[in-house]
Design a protein around this motif. Sequence first.
Motif, PDB file in Angstrom:
ATOM      1  N   GLY B 155       0.821  -1.200   0.000  1.00  0.00           N
ATOM      2  CA  GLY B 155       0.000   0.000   0.000  1.00  0.00           C
ATOM      3  C   GLY B 155       0.858   1.253   0.000  1.00  0.00           C
ATOM      4  N   ALA B 156       0.642   2.102   0.991  1.00  0.00           N
ATOM      5  CA  ALA B 156       1.305   3.395   1.033  1.00  0.00           C
ATOM      6  C   ALA B 156       2.782   3.321   1.391  1.00  0.00           C
ATOM      7  N   SER B 157       3.367   2.137   1.386  1.00  0.00           N
ATOM      8  CA  SER B 157       4.830   2.093   1.529  1.00  0.00           C
ATOM      9  C   SER B 157       5.477   2.407   0.190  1.00  0.00           C
ATOM     10  N   PHE B 158       4.724   2.253  -0.901  1.00  0.00           N
ATOM     11  CA  PHE B 158       5.169   2.636  -2.234  1.00  0.00           C
ATOM     12  C   PHE B 158       6.558   2.093  -2.556  1.00  0.00           C
ATOM     13  N   GLY B 159       6.751   0.817  -2.268  1.00  0.00           N
ATOM     14  CA  GLY B 159       8.004   0.181  -2.661  1.00  0.00           C
ATOM     15  C   GLY B 159       9.213   0.733  -1.950  1.00  0.00           C
ATOM     16  N   GLY B 160       9.037   1.279  -0.766  1.00  0.00           N
ATOM     17  CA  GLY B 160      10.177   1.752   0.007  1.00  0.00           C
ATOM     18  C   GLY B 160      10.248   3.261   0.143  1.00  0.00           C
ATOM     19  N   ILE B 161       9.382   3.979  -0.552  1.00  0.00           N
ATOM     20  CA  ILE B 161       9.440   5.445  -0.489  1.00  0.00           C
ATOM     21  C   ILE B 161       9.131   5.927   0.925  1.00  0.00           C
ATOM     22  N   ALA B 162       8.153   5.313   1.588  1.00  0.00           N
ATOM     23  CA  ALA B 162       7.813   5.752   2.937  1.00  0.00           C
ATOM     24  C   ALA B 162       9.023   5.618   3.860  1.00  0.00           C
ATOM     25  N   ALA B 163       9.685   4.477   3.781  1.00  0.00           N
ATOM     26  CA  ALA B 163      10.862   4.269   4.633  1.00  0.00           C
ATOM     27  C   ALA B 163      11.983   5.242   4.263  1.00  0.00           C
ATOM     28  N   LEU B 164      12.183   5.437   2.973  1.00  0.00           N
ATOM     29  CA  LEU B 164      13.224   6.358   2.512  1.00  0.00           C
ATOM     30  C   LEU B 164      12.974   7.764   3.041  1.00  0.00           C
ATOM     31  N   LEU B 165      11.746   8.248   2.896  1.00  0.00           N
ATOM     32  CA  LEU B 165      11.435   9.604   3.359  1.00  0.00           C
ATOM     33  C   LEU B 165      11.583   9.689   4.876  1.00  0.00           C
ATOM     34  N   GLY B 166      11.118   8.657   5.565  1.00  0.00           N
ATOM     35  CA  GLY B 166      11.258   8.656   7.015  1.00  0.00           C
ATOM     36  C   GLY B 166      12.712   8.817   7.424  1.00  0.00           C
ATOM     37  N   MET B 167      13.590   8.098   6.771  1.00  0.00           N
ATOM     38  CA  MET B 167      15.013   8.151   7.142  1.00  0.00           C
ATOM     39  C   MET B 167      15.639   9.486   6.786  1.00  0.00           C
ATOM     40  N   LEU B 168      15.274  10.042   5.625  1.00  0.00           N
ATOM     41  CA  LEU B 168      15.828  11.343   5.234  1.00  0.00           C
ATOM     42  C   LEU B 168      15.387  12.440   6.210  1.00  0.00           C
ATOM     43  N   ASN B 169      14.230  12.264   6.813  1.00  0.00           N
ATOM     44  CA  ASN B 169      13.708  13.262   7.738  1.00  0.00           C
ATOM     45  C   ASN B 169      13.995  12.914   9.185  1.00  0.00           C
ATOM     46  N   SER B 170      14.931  12.038   9.415  1.00  0.00           N
ATOM     47  CA  SER B 170      15.198  11.604  10.786  1.00  0.00           C
ATOM     48  C   SER B 170      15.456  12.795  11.702  1.00  0.00           C
ATOM     49  N   CYS B 171      14.800  12.784  12.848  1.00  0.00           N
ATOM     50  CA  CYS B 171      15.010  13.853  13.821  1.00  0.00           C
ATOM     51  C   CYS B 171      16.282  13.621  14.627  1.00  0.00           C
ATOM     52  N   ALA B 172      16.895  12.464  14.498  1.00  0.00           N
ATOM     53  CA  ALA B 172      18.147  12.189  15.218  1.00  0.00           C
ATOM     54  C   ALA B 172      19.319  12.575  14.346  1.00  0.00           C
ATOM     55  N   SER B 173      20.385  13.107  14.940  1.00  0.00           N
ATOM     56  CA  SER B 173      21.517  13.473  14.102  1.00  0.00           C
ATOM     57  C   SER B 173      22.450  12.277  13.962  1.00  0.00           C
ATOM     58  N   GLY B 174      23.218  12.287  12.873  1.00  0.00           N
ATOM     59  CA  GLY B 174      24.165  11.208  12.640  1.00  0.00           C
ATOM     60  C   GLY B 174      23.666  10.156  11.662  1.00  0.00           C
ATOM     61  N   VAL B 175      22.504  10.415  11.042  1.00  0.00           N
ATOM     62  CA  VAL B 175      21.917   9.435  10.132  1.00  0.00           C
ATOM     63  C   VAL B 175      22.088   9.881   8.683  1.00  0.00           C
TER      64      VAL B 175
END
Lengths: 196, 196, 196, 196, 196, 196, 196, 196
Positions: B155-175
């Motif tokens: 569904g809305a994981s869109f082949g990994g886009i959801a995870a990718l965006l989540g990681m790019l927007n990580s609120c933790a530094s060092g990622v």
Amino acid sequence: MILGLGKTPAQTAAIAAEIVRRGSTLLVTRASREAYDAVRAEVPDATYYPDAAIIALRQQDVSPGKGTIVVAAAGTADLPVAEEAAKTAELMGNDVCRLYDVGVAGLHRLLGERARLASARVVIVVAGMEGALPSVIAGLVSVPVVAVPTSIGYGASFGGIAALLGMLNSCASGVSVVNIDNGFGAATIASLINHL
Amino acid sequence: MILGLGKTPAQTAAIAAEIVRRGSTLLVTRASREAYDAVRAEVPDATYYPDAAIIALRQQDVSPGKGTIVVAAAGTADLPVAEEAAKTAELMGNDVCRLYDVGVAGLHRLLGERARLASARVVIVVAGMEGALPSVIAGLVSVPVVAVPTSIGYGASFGGIAALLGMLNSCASGVSVVNIDNGFGAATIASLINHL
Amino acid sequence: MILGLGKTPAQTAAIAAEIVRRGSTLLVTRASREAYDAVRAEVPDATYYPDAAIIALRQQDVSPGKGTIVVAAAGTADLPVAEEAAKTAELMGNDVCRLYDVGVAGLHRLLGERARLASARVVIVVAGMEGALPSVIAGLVSVPVVAVPTSIGYGASFGGIAALLGMLNSCASGVSVVNIDNGFGAATIASLINHL
Amino acid sequence: MILGLGKTPAQTAAIAAEIVRRGSTLLVTRASREAYDAVRAEVPDATYYPDAAIIALRQQDVSPGKGTIVVAAAGTADLPVAEEAAKTAELMGNDVCRLYDVGVAGLHRLLGERARLASARVVIVVAGMEGALPSVIAGLVSVPVVAVPTSIGYGASFGGIAALLGMLNSCASGVSVVNIDNGFGAATIASLINHL
Amino acid sequence: MILGLGKTPAQTAAIAAEIVRRGSTLLVTRASREAYDAVRAEVPDATYYPDAAIIALRQQDVSPGKGTIVVAAAGTADLPVAEEAAKTAELMGNDVCRLYDVGVAGLHRLLGERARLASARVVIVVAGMEGALPSVIAGLVSVPVVAVPTSIGYGASFGGIAALLGMLNSCASGVSVVNIDNGFGAATIASLINHL
Amino acid sequence: MILGLGKTPAQTAAIAAEIVRRGSTLLVTRASREAYDAVRAEVPDATYYPDAAIIALRQQDVSPGKGTIVVAAAGTADLPVAEEAAKTAELMGNDVCRLYDVGVAGLHRLLGERARLASARVVIVVAGMEGALPSVIAGLVSVPVVAVPTSIGYGASFGGIAALLGMLNSCASGVSVVNIDNGFGAATIASLINHL
Amino acid sequence: MILGLGKTPAQTAAIAAEIVRRGSTLLVTRASREAYDAVRAEVPDATYYPDAAIIALRQQDVSPGKGTIVVAAAGTADLPVAEEAAKTAELMGNDVCRLYDVGVAGLHRLLGERARLASARVVIVVAGMEGALPSVIAGLVSVPVVAVPTSIGYGASFGGIAALLGMLNSCASGVSVVNIDNGFGAATIASLINHL
Amino acid sequence: MILGLGKTPAQTAAIAAEIVRRGSTLLVTRASREAYDAVRAEVPDATYYPDAAIIALRQQDVSPGKGTIVVAAAGTADLPVAEEAAKTAELMGNDVCRLYDVGVAGLHRLLGERARLASARVVIVVAGMEGALPSVIAGLVSVPVVAVPTSIGYGASFGGIAALLGMLNSCASGVSVVNIDNGFGAATIASLINHL
């Protein structure tokens, strides 16, 4: 209940006056101070909550909820949406417990609030950026979690899409989602649940 | 080092033979068993790691890394990508510690692995769905975190886009983040860091 | 460390004062001059770096990095992000070498800087538009490359998406990526690597 | 509870056996008949519900819900997702009332079911294509509505995105949303609410 | 000239026969061997070029181009598109020089081909993944560059979107772009230019 | 040649002065009047073309093109981009013929200009909204067509994406595409072709 | 007929004067008051309709339509688009019946208007947010429905995309769609139908 | 009328039998031959139209339309959708005139069909790729045009999105749009108009 967005102060005031005349509780969200000035001319007892951008006048039609609604948020920038949710829930007759500043990158603060989370009948979780907080909180409680993505962030947050997708894909069960920045909607659902 | 994707077994085998002839370590990712059969005809000593979908033959050009690379993943379905990362890192001379089954919805398992996380010189975090694990882990360590979104989800994981965006927007530094399913890329970066 | 974006000057100043009171180095990114005026009232020794849009006050908790971080950028318009990265890295105790004006369409300038690139322990590459610079630089060095897409461009650059996708799909190994315009994030990762 | 998607029959069977050994209710979603054959070898009492693609074995850990969960759906093609929701809710101890074939383009059928809708403690609405059914139903009831977009449709339905967006933008209050095709998730939330 | 995609072998053969009957050069792209079998039954002299997936029969209506068209490509996986371009250009009467295996991550190979690049009247650059090659080549030549993004890649390459966006945002001047995988289109443009 | 976008007037003026000092033709696109004022202080002979938003000073390094470049556009709102293309082409030494107001919904005007289209050595077609004009024109001429999508439109034009996609998918051969609103880029390519 | 968007008042006035000179009815949409002031200087008899943002002067070339066009809309915020449609239809010679405030979440109001809906020869439905109204109305009538998505909404409405997709995927037959906010276009189609 | 997509042959046959039993005309779209075999067992008189992928049995409830519906399409690959539209329109009682092979890149063929276009009471235009045909045709006629984007194309056609966006942004008035590949929907609208 009126969504202030996209209405002129005059339109807002006219609808507000009509609602109060019918004896219903007034609740205007996304309300500017200009809208409040217009509403107050028609509904002098209305109150403005600037942190929540809400104009309200509670009336007799509100009954008390059964338990506590916890509103959790991670960051300073998410507070307007969190306050829209918290204040809406209060105006709908619910006890609200605010847990702000509990982000996923600082688990100790979140884990320190376990007792208050456990006391909730329903939890509203407000988060921008990667939107991971609902998954973590849903793993800690066994009540429904209503997740509100916010438009806070920049770049690849795409105005809240990243948080929205994160929440829709939550690996924790018990999480449902409302529209980006829709604190009002989350509070309405939480209040419906809390009044069952 | 060869990306097997989009190459025929014959093309893969020809490039593999050339790499080995030059004395370089052979590493083919996204390799099918058919590709392995073709490679083995040219490079009889090559090994196939089916969990990682890797064909490899380590040679003299690999030097040992300085510390341990932790590879963390949340779910069963993410393991092929996690193994691509872990096996690649090992073939590049690094000690690898695998922490699988540590999802954000079950914090106790993750917190129980704090000591092993603390021992890492760099952490690779593999996650699909909402991709929240890198943020949580980055809050627990003070070394670089390389995040790998996976295409796992629906569904809305869109082949990994959801995870990718989540990681790019990580609120933790060092990622920092690599392409969806790119376990190999994450391992290369982690190995570069671990060899500094 | 504070992300200035989405906070009022008063909110920024209050958090800044609290950070300094704890003895931590202060670093506010995306800071306007208005925010600086508010911070200075609370933290008189704080400095404003307008090119980087950073307010900072370095304290005792910063230790020196081991090598040099090269910050490379192609164009004039990318400089605010590059400066956010460079200044952040300096404030975290790193030696920084700036290589600005080294675009992929003018390879001779880039190739002329090979020696300085070779001296880096980690390279931050800042690029907008097609975001091709990290691939080219990663082909010239053998250390980790942290790529920062910028929102510079127009039309089909889609506010940095083109550059972001280009970097995520880099054909060169050793490249990891942070969020669009996230110079601070890149510097944090580079500094973590440089302090290993 | 196991998401069958992306796991081999052998992996599914191994996890299933472990769950049953711990005395927990087994519930595998998106389960193929091949997965069922593998599970049955380990857990002989498990049942397969092909319409819902669910493998299950209910155990002592399930308590009865307080009211009825209505599962509403518009079309034949949405039934697999609706059945995943309905069957999951039943296995979690809830009374379930199915209202299938109540689309927005034939309001009379929907209005004819008003009494059954009014009897619900929570409503799950499953819809593909334009996803308008939750808005219409939420206007008819005063209990929480959990909306499930389905991937049913073609062309500009984009695998469920149109329905998902429709539901997130519902003009009716009381609607929250789960991932595309996530009947299981909706049932879990509805069951949590129904057990309060 | 026929785009084979989306046509049955019988449809392709019928159109092919008609084209040859009119005395025009036949050129079918994206042609399967099955299509070739059907065409050969109608047009016995037609030739099949499997690397380019082209069926062709050159006739009198083709005049020679004035200079050389260079077709450059980076990787093995891009070759089918590059061959579609190269073979089409040859069939349209142009001298073609193939420069394959010249990626941006290995600049020395590319720089070693400068003389051949300089000899071109127009350059076709075929690239997948980040699509950076056209920018780099356009910086080395002073003739028109026609860029062809390919669907090669995975994850965030999105079937060629990353390469397409990279090329549209090229920082080098002189680059225009055709559709993803459209080697035929690039060759047509290059041939028009080469016949001026 | 300078892209004015994203540069301050001072930055623009400094680069402009340097270009003129080297004896090169100055061409600043997307230039505001403020930028012109700054440039004129450094380069008194520079001219401002407000319709094209171009600052220019032609020098000795420009040689004449061989034929005529036709610049075609459909609507009043597309003229700034069309003028950027036309003026750029003129400054690069080309004869330019402007065909404005020739949209696809009024074929008679377009067909009435067939003779002028036939006289072109290369055609630049500027179009917003559905971007259909390049396909129609390419069917009328046998020279290269460079298509420029514009950001003109509203709603589902998505800032030029609709036009861009339309042009990339042109059913007519001979059409290549540049970035949205990139009149300068189209003119550069057309001029390269016209100087061959 | 002129789309005011993207034109200066002077450009608008010049085209308006030319239209009137030819004896055609003048209709400018998306017209600001500034544009009206400029038009009135050229065409003194032109009228401005601020609710519809239309400048118009009806002339002899308009013939009466055969039946009534119903324009339905759900909310206050959609009225500017609804009025653009209604006023355009009137200026084209049609009888128009406005049904505003008939949203899908309050079916009783909509059902109360059945008689007026049944009187229509064609219905224009204007809706933002989830865009469900056309499906519901098309289920109640047996005439063509022209659906106009509006950009009203926030968050995941994406400027009207949610409503647009909802309408394109309508499960009711008889619904066709125009561009976001394109009240003028819908009225033109409805008027063509009503004049048949 | 049944959308065959997403239904099993058995489900299709059961619904078909029910429709015929009620005396209504049967029309199944996107029907496979397997579905036809199942339907024929229940409804022996049903006919299969393979070019249109339609199963149908016309009954007494169909009345004749007033004029002619022209169905125009550009290419061979668009014919299945065009035939779905044409056959549906015929089954609904309309005279249909097919104009296939009239693409925008070959205007002479299209202009040669002007008389037949002028005879239409409503025009259905089916087009893939850039979807420009409806704009051109709408400029030639003064009746409603219903545009059907098809999923034909590759690369940046994105399964019909390019054509869909092109049609929504048509610069010609009188064009409304249905979902990608929705020949049935277009025919229903055209038939409603033709029966007014």
